[in-house]
Write an enzyme that holds these catalytic residues in place. Structure first.
Site, PDB file in Angstrom:
ATOM      1  CB  THR A 130      -5.436   3.434  -4.029  1.00  0.00           C
ATOM      2  OG1 THR A 130      -5.856   1.850  -5.368  1.00  0.00           O
ATOM      3  CG2 THR A 130      -4.238   3.360  -3.077  1.00  0.00           C
ATOM      4  CD  GLU A 152       3.959   5.586  -5.443  1.00  0.00           C
ATOM      5  OE1 GLU A 152       5.258   5.973  -5.149  1.00  0.00           O
ATOM      6  OE2 GLU A 152       2.932   6.307  -5.855  1.00  0.00           O
ATOM      7  CE1 TYR A 179      -6.096   8.351 -15.107  1.00  0.00           C
ATOM      8  CE2 TYR A 179      -5.984  10.736 -15.659  1.00  0.00           C
ATOM      9  CZ  TYR A 179      -6.195   9.351 -14.578  1.00  0.00           C
ATOM     10  OH  TYR A 179      -5.565   9.817 -13.389  1.00  0.00           O
TER      11      TYR A 179
HETATM   12  C1  LIG Z   1      -3.134   8.298  -7.741  1.00  0.00           C
HETATM   13  C2  LIG Z   1      -3.885   6.963  -8.162  1.00  0.00           C
HETATM   14  C3  LIG Z   1      -3.796   6.708  -9.299  1.00  0.00           C
HETATM   15  C4  LIG Z   1      -4.519   5.381  -9.835  1.00  0.00           C
HETATM   16  N1  LIG Z   1      -3.708   5.187 -10.977  1.00  0.00           N
HETATM   17  C5  LIG Z   1      -5.200   3.841 -11.109  1.00  0.00           C
HETATM   18  C6  LIG Z   1      -4.503   3.535 -12.610  1.00  0.00           C
HETATM   19  O1  LIG Z   1      -3.513   3.741 -13.389  1.00  0.00           O
HETATM   20  N2  LIG Z   1      -4.881   2.091 -13.066  1.00  0.00           N
HETATM   21  C7  LIG Z   1      -5.565   1.834 -12.363  1.00  0.00           C
HETATM   22  O2  LIG Z   1      -7.325   0.380 -12.827  1.00  0.00           O
HETATM   23  N3  LIG Z   1      -6.600   1.875 -11.738  1.00  0.00           N
HETATM   24  C8  LIG Z   1      -5.589   3.384 -10.946  1.00  0.00           C
HETATM   25  N4  LIG Z   1      -6.525   3.763 -10.371  1.00  0.00           N
HETATM   26  C9  LIG Z   1      -7.372   3.331  -8.982  1.00  0.00           C
HETATM   27  C10 LIG Z   1      -7.325   2.085  -7.770  1.00  0.00           C
HETATM   28  O3  LIG Z   1      -6.270   2.402  -7.800  1.00  0.00           O
HETATM   29  C11 LIG Z   1      -7.881   1.149  -8.626  1.00  0.00           C
HETATM   30  O4  LIG Z   1      -9.051   0.969  -8.979  1.00  0.00           O
HETATM   31  C12 LIG Z   1      -7.107  -0.387  -7.541  1.00  0.00           C
HETATM   32  O5  LIG Z   1      -7.464  -1.332  -8.195  1.00  0.00           O
HETATM   33  C13 LIG Z   1      -7.803   0.029  -5.862  1.00  0.00           C
HETATM   34  O6  LIG Z   1      -6.836  -1.830  -5.263  1.00  0.00           O
HETATM   35  P1  LIG Z   1      -7.924  -0.999  -4.063  1.00  0.00           P
HETATM   36  O7  LIG Z   1      -6.176  -2.421  -3.506  1.00  0.00           O
HETATM   37  O8  LIG Z   1      -6.780   0.215  -3.479  1.00  0.00           O
HETATM   38  O9  LIG Z   1      -8.677  -1.527  -3.787  1.00  0.00           O
HETATM   39  P2  LIG Z   1      -9.668  -0.581  -2.182  1.00  0.00           P
HETATM   40  O10 LIG Z   1      -9.519   0.423  -2.943  1.00  0.00           O
HETATM   41  O11 LIG Z   1      -8.985  -1.130  -1.184  1.00  0.00           O
HETATM   42  O12 LIG Z   1     -10.910  -0.810  -2.726  1.00  0.00           O
HETATM   43  C14 LIG Z   1     -11.745  -0.960  -4.103  1.00  0.00           C
HETATM   44  C15 LIG Z   1     -12.778  -1.863  -4.498  1.00  0.00           C
HETATM   45  O13 LIG Z   1     -12.186  -3.554  -4.508  1.00  0.00           O
HETATM   46  C16 LIG Z   1     -12.665  -4.106  -3.520  1.00  0.00           C
HETATM   47  N5  LIG Z   1     -11.827  -5.266  -3.139  1.00  0.00           N
HETATM   48  C17 LIG Z   1     -10.348  -4.576  -2.982  1.00  0.00           C
HETATM   49  N6  LIG Z   1      -9.505  -5.694  -2.143  1.00  0.00           N
HETATM   50  C18 LIG Z   1     -11.023  -6.631  -2.391  1.00  0.00           C
HETATM   51  C19 LIG Z   1     -10.171  -8.467  -2.296  1.00  0.00           C
HETATM   52  N7  LIG Z   1      -9.490  -8.905  -1.441  1.00  0.00           N
HETATM   53  N8  LIG Z   1     -11.637  -9.028  -2.386  1.00  0.00           N
HETATM   54  C20 LIG Z   1     -13.049  -8.748  -2.502  1.00  0.00           C
HETATM   55  N9  LIG Z   1     -12.532  -7.432  -3.457  1.00  0.00           N
HETATM   56  C21 LIG Z   1     -11.890  -6.797  -3.285  1.00  0.00           C
HETATM   57  C22 LIG Z   1     -13.883  -3.070  -2.073  1.00  0.00           C
HETATM   58  O14 LIG Z   1     -14.446  -3.369  -1.588  1.00  0.00           O
HETATM   59  C23 LIG Z   1     -13.657  -1.748  -3.230  1.00  0.00           C
HETATM   60  O15 LIG Z   1     -14.821  -2.132  -3.823  1.00  0.00           O
HETATM   61  C24 LIG Z   1      -6.066   4.961  -9.014  1.00  0.00           C
HETATM   62  C25 LIG Z   1      -6.543   6.317  -7.768  1.00  0.00           C
HETATM   63  C26 LIG Z   1      -5.687   6.671  -8.011  1.00  0.00           C
HETATM   64  C27 LIG Z   1      -5.528   7.126  -6.631  1.00  0.00           C
END
Ligand SMILES: Cc1cc2nc3c(=O)[nH]c(=O)nc-3n(C[C@H](O)[C@H](O)[C@H](O)COP(=O)(O)OP(=O)(O)OC[C@H]3O[C@@H](n4cnc5c(N)ncnc54)[C@H](O)[C@@H]3O)c2cc1C
Length: 590
Positions: free
Chosen positions: A170, A236, A505
């Site tokens: 995400t 989610e 934001y």
């Molecule tokens: C609609 C929308 C709403 C959002 N709202 C928020 C919000 O309210 N607050 C917020 O902080 N962010 C938000 N985000 C951004 C995003 O959701 C965050 O950055 C979230 O923390 C990413 O988590 P993920 O599990 O999807 O990681 P990914 O997108 O899969 O990975 C993100 C990064 O983390 C690394 N990574 C993932 N898992 C691991 C692991 N287990 N070990 C080591 N590295 C890892 C990946 O290599 C990559 O560099 C939003 C994004 C969207 C699209």
């Protein structure tokens, strides 16, 4: 199978994810939910979100007002069939991965590779829908435990490959993108490491695997009377490991903290070993904090396989509230006042007039016109507020009933001082939950020639209005300089407050039909807006992180020595550079 217990801990069973919770292959969200064109207008087809299942007749006129070009439901920018290059031939790497994980733990299917080659940055989704991503992972692996993670890292290092940890996919920083990579690319998906390993109900802690998804974590904890309270808008789909790796921030951080306040420790698996604390206490002063180093590491130190986190008992009450203020400045003064309180509502968000209208435009056709007319009359005549200038605030109260009632009374008094008044709990609930539905809009409008995205910053209180003004001016003038049709859409909200300042934001958007290279224009607009933020005193990011998109600006916010430390730490922990994907500008040692 059911949850296990011993005299100290609860060991929840592995979560079972309902089939209906599958995600869209190429866009944001659950597969069963989408904005669509129906009966000449827009509807949200979903039974998950408010307004779901209804026509939204005010939405097309709002889009027209926002970008200054009529919304034409019959004029679709048709997505193309997805295209990706074949995987690099890396037979020995794939054979080693299969030997370690079994056939079921390794995939080279095109749709799996495509999905792992991007996050949810606008540019990535645009390419997925209408163009072609650059390089995507050659192989995707699904390890089940730390041993298998280690085996993947060894195989990758042997083959000179890059490893990209993948959580929920995400991120909005292009941290997962490997478009420019020349090595073989292994995406390490944490989906099989998605359990709550244990809950300690006495110490109120839990150990949660890196691939556990936010909404599922909360569902499982709730069954045992606990919650984490970390609620990013992406809850989610985003994961425990992703939150740590991106330094995430949740909507209810006033009560439960940001991710750095939530985690007591994290386990990071690297090629050379496992970094974690062997004694976890409520707080410790154990020298260098490696957990802190992992926060914001964006996949470049190793794989976060689990975290020990603080839990909270489920609150006695959860209530919503909403407030209306006559102007942005009044609303902001209210936010600044409550930011200094010891105890504030779990979530407080202030939206500007444009975003308030945006929310109203998403009301279903079932809201009788008479209700809206009466509401408008009350606001204008009784409270003397101009609806074209008013701003709104949503609040979430969680905790003990008495404590929250006191807080609600205090909030009402503080709002009154700024000419604000309460607009009811249901408006607050709708406003708070709207964000989950709004997340689907960008990818929908992209198919109707309207391009939009969000970005954020954090700013000291004294500079909030300067930053907002600078961003608005920058976007308006860059939009004009490209000779685009209509005008730019810009709206801001304060989504989190701190004693010293807040997170702002922004949503931005514009009509792009006829534009030769819409992404180049978007990049230019975002670049100038980013510079405007930095010049006016804002942070490079409050929670979206750096990844590849914001890496070029790091020099504006950190000294060269600080950047050197980060690079050297990464290289010391990952000497083969298997995690050096270019995030934060860090590449393998050449
Ligand atoms: C609609 C929308 C709403 C959002 N709202 C928020 C919000 O309210 N607050 C917020 O902080 N962010 C938000 N985000 C951004 C995003 O959701 C965050 O950055 C979230 O923390 C990413 O988590 P993920 O599990 O999807 O990681 P990914 O997108 O899969 O990975 C993100 C990064 O983390 C690394 N990574 C993932 N898992 C691991 C692991 N287990 N070990 C080591 N590295 C890892 C990946 O290599 C990559 O560099 C939003 C994004 C969207 C699209």
């Amino acid at each position: 199978m059911s949850d296990r217990y011993d005299d100290k801990r609860i060991y929840p069973q592995a979560p079972s994810i309902p089939a209906r919770d599958q995600q869209h292959a190429r866009m944001w969200g659950f597969r069963d939910s989408a904005f669509v064109v129906r009966e000449g207008t827009i509807a949200l087809e979903s039974d998950r979100y408010s307004s779901g299942g209804h026509l939204l007749p005010d939405f097309p006129p709002f889009v027209e007002r926002a970008v200054g070009v009529p919304f034409d439901a019959g004029d679709r920018h048709e997505p193309v069939a997805p295209v990706i290059d074949p995987p690099l031939s890396s037979k020995s790497l794939v054979a080693a991965l299969v030997a370690a994980l079994g056939e079921e733990g390794v995939s080279q299917e095109s749709d799996v590779r495509l999905r792992h080659g991007h996050g949810h940055h606008l540019e990535e989704i645009y390419q997925v829908l209408f163009e072609k991503l650059g390089r995507v992972p050659d192989v995707v692996v699904f390890p089940r435990d730390d041993e298998q993670v280690r085996a993947v890292l060894n195989a990758a290092a042997e083959a000179g490959a890059l490893v990209v940890p993948y959580g929920g996919g995400t991120c909005v920083s292009m941290a997962l993108s490997c478009a420019e990579e020349s090595r073989a690319i292994v995406s390490l998906d944490m989906a099989e490491m998605n359990r709550i390993e244990w809950i300690d109900p006495v110490e109120r802690t839990a150990c949660i695997q890196g691939g556990a998804v936010g909404r599922v974590i909360e569902e499982q904890l709730r069954e045992h009377g606990f919650m984490l309270g970390h609620e990013p808008d992406s809850i989610e789909f985003s994961t425990m490991g992703g939150w740590v790796a991106t330094a995430a921030s949740g909507m209810k951080k006033n009560r439960y903290g940001n991710i750095e306040d939530v985690v007591l420790d994290v386990t990071v698996v690297t090629r050379s070993g496992v970094s974690e604390q062997t004694r976890i206490a409520p707080r410790s002063s154990h020298g260098f904090s490696l957990a802190r180093l992992a926060i914001g590491s964006e996949g470049m130190l190793g794989v976060i396989t689990r975290a020990v986190v603080k839990l909270h008992r489920l609150p006695e009450v959860q209530r919503y509230g909403s407030l209306v203020f006559p102007s942005w400045d009044k609303g902001l003064a209210f936010m600044e006042e409550i930011s200094s309180w010891q105890s504030a509502p779990a979530s407080v968000r202030l939206v500007d007039n444009m975003q308030f209208l945006f929310g109203r435009a998403l009301k279903p056709s079932t809201t009788p016109a008479i209700v809206s007319a009466i509401q408008k009359l009350v606001v204008e005549k009784i409270h003397g507020i101009d609806v074209e200038k008013m701003v709104a605030c949503t609040l979430v109260y969680e905790g003990d009933d008495d404590e929250q009632r006191d807080l609600e009374r205090r909030i009402t008094r503080a709002a009154k001082k700024q000419g604000g008044f309460g607009a009811g709990g249901s408006a607050g609930k709708d406003g708070y939950n709207l964000t989950f539905g709004i997340a689907y809009i960008r990818d929908f409008l992209l198919q109707y020639w309207t391009l939009g995205d969000s970005f954020e910053t954090s700013v000291p209180w004294g500079k909030v209005n300067d930053v907002i003004a600078a961003v608005k001016e920058s976007i308006t003038s860059t939009h004009r300089s490209h000779g685009l049709a209509g005008h730019a859409f810009i709206t801001a909200r304060v989504s989190q407050v701190y004693a010293t300042g807040c997170c702002i934001y922004f949503y931005i958007g514009f009509h792009y039909k006829g534009v030769a290279d819409p992404m180049a224009v978007f990049r230019d607009i975002e670049h100038h807006a980013r510079l405007a933020i930095l010049d006016a005193g804002g942070a490079l990011s409050h929670h979206h992180g750096i990844g590849k998109v914001r890496a070029p600006y790091l020099e504006r916010v950190k000294s060269s020595e600080a950047l050197r430390w980060a690079k050297e730490a990464q290289r010391a922990i990952d000497p083969d550079g298997i995690f050096a994907s270019g995030n934060q500008g860090i590449l393998p040692r050449s």
